[in-house]
Design a protein around this motif. Structure first.
Motif, PDB file in Angstrom:
ATOM      1  N   LEU A   1      16.699  17.370 -66.775  1.00 42.93           N
ATOM      2  CA  LEU A   1      17.307  16.018 -66.609  1.00 42.93           C
ATOM      3  C   LEU A   1      17.959  16.330 -65.371  1.00 42.93           C
ATOM      4  O   LEU A   1      18.845  17.303 -65.303  1.00 42.93           O
ATOM      5  N   PHE A   2      18.044  15.218 -64.458  1.00 43.18           N
ATOM      6  CA  PHE A   2      18.766  15.328 -63.120  1.00 43.18           C
ATOM      7  C   PHE A   2      19.663  14.052 -63.020  1.00 43.18           C
ATOM      8  O   PHE A   2      19.232  13.139 -63.644  1.00 43.18           O
ATOM      9  N   ASP A   3      20.698  14.227 -62.413  1.00 45.61           N
ATOM     10  CA  ASP A   3      21.557  12.937 -62.186  1.00 45.61           C
ATOM     11  C   ASP A   3      21.002  11.969 -61.317  1.00 45.61           C
ATOM     12  O   ASP A   3      21.430  10.840 -61.391  1.00 45.61           O
ATOM     13  N   THR A   4      20.323  12.279 -60.088  1.00 40.89           N
ATOM     14  CA  THR A   4      19.694  11.569 -59.196  1.00 40.89           C
ATOM     15  C   THR A   4      18.151  11.792 -59.286  1.00 40.89           C
ATOM     16  O   THR A   4      17.778  12.702 -59.439  1.00 40.89           O
ATOM     17  N   ALA A   5      17.488  10.529 -58.570  1.00 41.02           N
ATOM     18  CA  ALA A   5      16.129  10.607 -58.476  1.00 41.02           C
ATOM     19  C   ALA A   5      16.048  11.482 -57.319  1.00 41.02           C
ATOM     20  O   ALA A   5      14.849  12.231 -57.594  1.00 41.02           O
ATOM     21  N   GLU A   6      16.820  11.740 -56.332  1.00 41.10           N
ATOM     22  CA  GLU A   6      16.536  12.468 -55.240  1.00 41.10           C
ATOM     23  C   GLU A   6      16.406  14.108 -55.754  1.00 41.10           C
ATOM     24  O   GLU A   6      15.409  14.639 -55.273  1.00 41.10           O
ATOM     25  N   GLU A   7      17.263  14.337 -56.394  1.00 38.29           N
ATOM     26  CA  GLU A   7      17.226  15.689 -57.105  1.00 38.29           C
ATOM     27  C   GLU A   7      16.069  15.940 -57.744  1.00 38.29           C
ATOM     28  O   GLU A   7      15.413  17.001 -57.753  1.00 38.29           O
ATOM     29  N   ALA A   8      15.760  15.062 -58.445  1.00 36.53           N
ATOM     30  CA  ALA A   8      14.586  15.327 -59.404  1.00 36.53           C
ATOM     31  C   ALA A   8      13.218  15.222 -58.436  1.00 36.53           C
ATOM     32  O   ALA A   8      12.137  16.108 -58.628  1.00 36.53           O
ATOM     33  N   LEU A   9      13.066  14.549 -57.526  1.00 39.80           N
ATOM     34  CA  LEU A   9      11.985  14.400 -56.504  1.00 39.80           C
ATOM     35  C   LEU A   9      11.879  15.862 -55.736  1.00 39.80           C
ATOM     36  O   LEU A   9      10.897  16.338 -55.710  1.00 39.80           O
ATOM     37  N   LYS A  10      13.010  16.402 -55.372  1.00 37.25           N
ATOM     38  CA  LYS A  10      13.010  17.474 -54.650  1.00 37.25           C
ATOM     39  C   LYS A  10      12.661  18.617 -55.423  1.00 37.25           C
ATOM     40  O   LYS A  10      11.478  19.537 -55.077  1.00 37.25           O
ATOM     41  N   PHE A  11      13.079  18.786 -56.908  1.00 39.19           N
ATOM     42  CA  PHE A  11      12.789  19.740 -57.751  1.00 39.19           C
ATOM     43  C   PHE A  11      11.230  19.654 -58.144  1.00 39.19           C
ATOM     44  O   PHE A  11      10.479  20.507 -58.241  1.00 39.19           O
ATOM     45  N   ALA A  12      10.717  18.424 -58.545  1.00 45.39           N
ATOM     46  CA  ALA A  12       9.421  18.305 -58.904  1.00 45.39           C
ATOM     47  C   ALA A  12       8.349  18.706 -57.636  1.00 45.39           C
ATOM     48  O   ALA A  12       7.438  19.207 -57.733  1.00 45.39           O
ATOM     49  N   THR A  13       8.686  18.386 -56.550  1.00 48.39           N
ATOM     50  CA  THR A  13       8.142  18.809 -55.404  1.00 48.39           C
ATOM     51  C   THR A  13       7.867  20.131 -55.207  1.00 48.39           C
ATOM     52  O   THR A  13       6.683  20.734 -54.809  1.00 48.39           O
ATOM     53  N   SER A  14       8.695  21.093 -55.362  1.00 41.87           N
ATOM     54  CA  SER A  14       8.927  22.393 -55.385  1.00 41.87           C
ATOM     55  C   SER A  14       7.930  22.913 -56.545  1.00 41.87           C
ATOM     56  O   SER A  14       7.225  23.944 -56.370  1.00 41.87           O
ATOM     57  N   CYS A  15       8.126  22.196 -57.570  1.00 43.94           N
ATOM     58  CA  CYS A  15       6.982  22.882 -58.827  1.00 43.94           C
ATOM     59  C   CYS A  15       5.568  22.425 -58.579  1.00 43.94           C
ATOM     60  O   CYS A  15       4.847  23.433 -58.518  1.00 43.94           O
ATOM     61  N   ARG A  16       5.350  21.413 -57.816  1.00 43.71           N
ATOM     62  CA  ARG A  16       3.907  21.075 -57.425  1.00 43.71           C
ATOM     63  C   ARG A  16       3.398  21.859 -56.282  1.00 43.71           C
ATOM     64  O   ARG A  16       2.215  22.079 -56.483  1.00 43.71           O
ATOM     65  N   ALA A  17       4.361  22.497 -55.243  1.00 44.48           N
ATOM     66  CA  ALA A  17       4.009  23.383 -54.330  1.00 44.48           C
ATOM     67  C   ALA A  17       3.704  24.576 -54.912  1.00 44.48           C
ATOM     68  O   ALA A  17       3.046  25.579 -54.081  1.00 44.48           O
ATOM     69  N   SER A  18       4.273  25.067 -56.021  1.00 47.68           N
ATOM     70  CA  SER A  18       4.051  26.433 -56.531  1.00 47.68           C
ATOM     71  C   SER A  18       2.454  26.890 -56.866  1.00 47.68           C
ATOM     72  O   SER A  18       1.933  25.985 -57.196  1.00 47.68           O
ATOM     73  N   GLU A  19       2.395  28.077 -56.634  1.00 47.35           N
ATOM     74  CA  GLU A  19       0.786  28.450 -56.679  1.00 47.35           C
ATOM     75  C   GLU A  19       0.658  28.993 -58.331  1.00 47.35           C
ATOM     76  O   GLU A  19      -0.528  28.808 -58.801  1.00 47.35           O
ATOM     77  N   GLN A  20       1.740  29.193 -58.879  1.00 51.46           N
ATOM     78  CA  GLN A  20       1.685  29.617 -60.222  1.00 51.46           C
ATOM     79  C   GLN A  20       2.140  28.566 -61.212  1.00 51.46           C
ATOM     80  O   GLN A  20       3.023  27.704 -60.628  1.00 51.46           O
ATOM     81  N   PRO A  21       1.770  28.367 -62.471  1.00 50.57           N
ATOM     82  CA  PRO A  21       2.490  27.125 -63.412  1.00 50.57           C
ATOM     83  C   PRO A  21       3.871  27.750 -63.528  1.00 50.57           C
ATOM     84  O   PRO A  21       4.209  28.762 -63.547  1.00 50.57           O
ATOM     85  N   ILE A  22       4.426  26.562 -63.537  1.00 51.59           N
ATOM     86  CA  ILE A  22       5.977  26.943 -63.810  1.00 51.59           C
ATOM     87  C   ILE A  22       6.368  26.748 -65.488  1.00 51.59           C
ATOM     88  O   ILE A  22       6.138  25.718 -65.828  1.00 51.59           O
ATOM     89  N   THR A  23       6.862  27.926 -65.758  1.00 49.90           N
ATOM     90  CA  THR A  23       6.967  28.146 -67.102  1.00 49.90           C
ATOM     91  C   THR A  23       8.368  27.524 -67.235  1.00 49.90           C
ATOM     92  O   THR A  23       9.231  27.222 -66.436  1.00 49.90           O
ATOM     93  N   ALA A  24       8.894  27.321 -68.574  1.00 51.77           N
ATOM     94  CA  ALA A  24      10.212  26.940 -68.814  1.00 51.77           C
ATOM     95  C   ALA A  24      11.371  27.624 -68.509  1.00 51.77           C
ATOM     96  O   ALA A  24      12.382  27.370 -67.767  1.00 51.77           O
ATOM     97  N   HIS A  25      11.102  29.067 -68.421  1.00 55.12           N
ATOM     98  CA  HIS A  25      12.120  30.009 -68.038  1.00 55.12           C
ATOM     99  C   HIS A  25      12.030  29.969 -66.434  1.00 55.12           C
ATOM    100  O   HIS A  25      13.350  29.678 -66.009  1.00 55.12           O
ATOM    101  N   LYS A  26      11.191  29.681 -65.933  1.00 52.96           N
ATOM    102  CA  LYS A  26      11.121  29.538 -64.484  1.00 52.96           C
ATOM    103  C   LYS A  26      11.540  28.305 -63.864  1.00 52.96           C
ATOM    104  O   LYS A  26      12.464  28.307 -62.841  1.00 52.96           O
TER     105      LYS A  26
END
Length: 71
Positions: free
Chosen positions: A40-65
């Protein structure tokens, strides 16, 4: 919550959704719609930035990562 092993053939969707007064970023396995993790993120901007970095990752993002990336 234990991590479910991911195979290289698993397709993981990164989703953004409103969750009460916050914005959730979550990973869902496409084949069975299983929720793998959610942050959970406080702002939509923070969430979007994080989601974008996850989508750009070549490896699946585990819960730990995901927790490491979120800081």
């Amino acid at each position: 919550m234990s991590e479910t092993p991911l195979s290289s053939k698993d397709v993981i969707e990164i989703q953004i959704a409103n969750q009460r007064n916050r914005t959730a970023v979550r990973a869902v396995r496409r084949t069975d719609r299983q929720l793998l993790w959610q942050l959970l993120f406080d702002t939509a901007e923070e969430a979007l930035k994080f989601a974008t970095s996850c989508r750009a990752s070549e490896q699946p993002i585990t819960a730990h990562k995901a927790c490491e990336l979120a800081g």
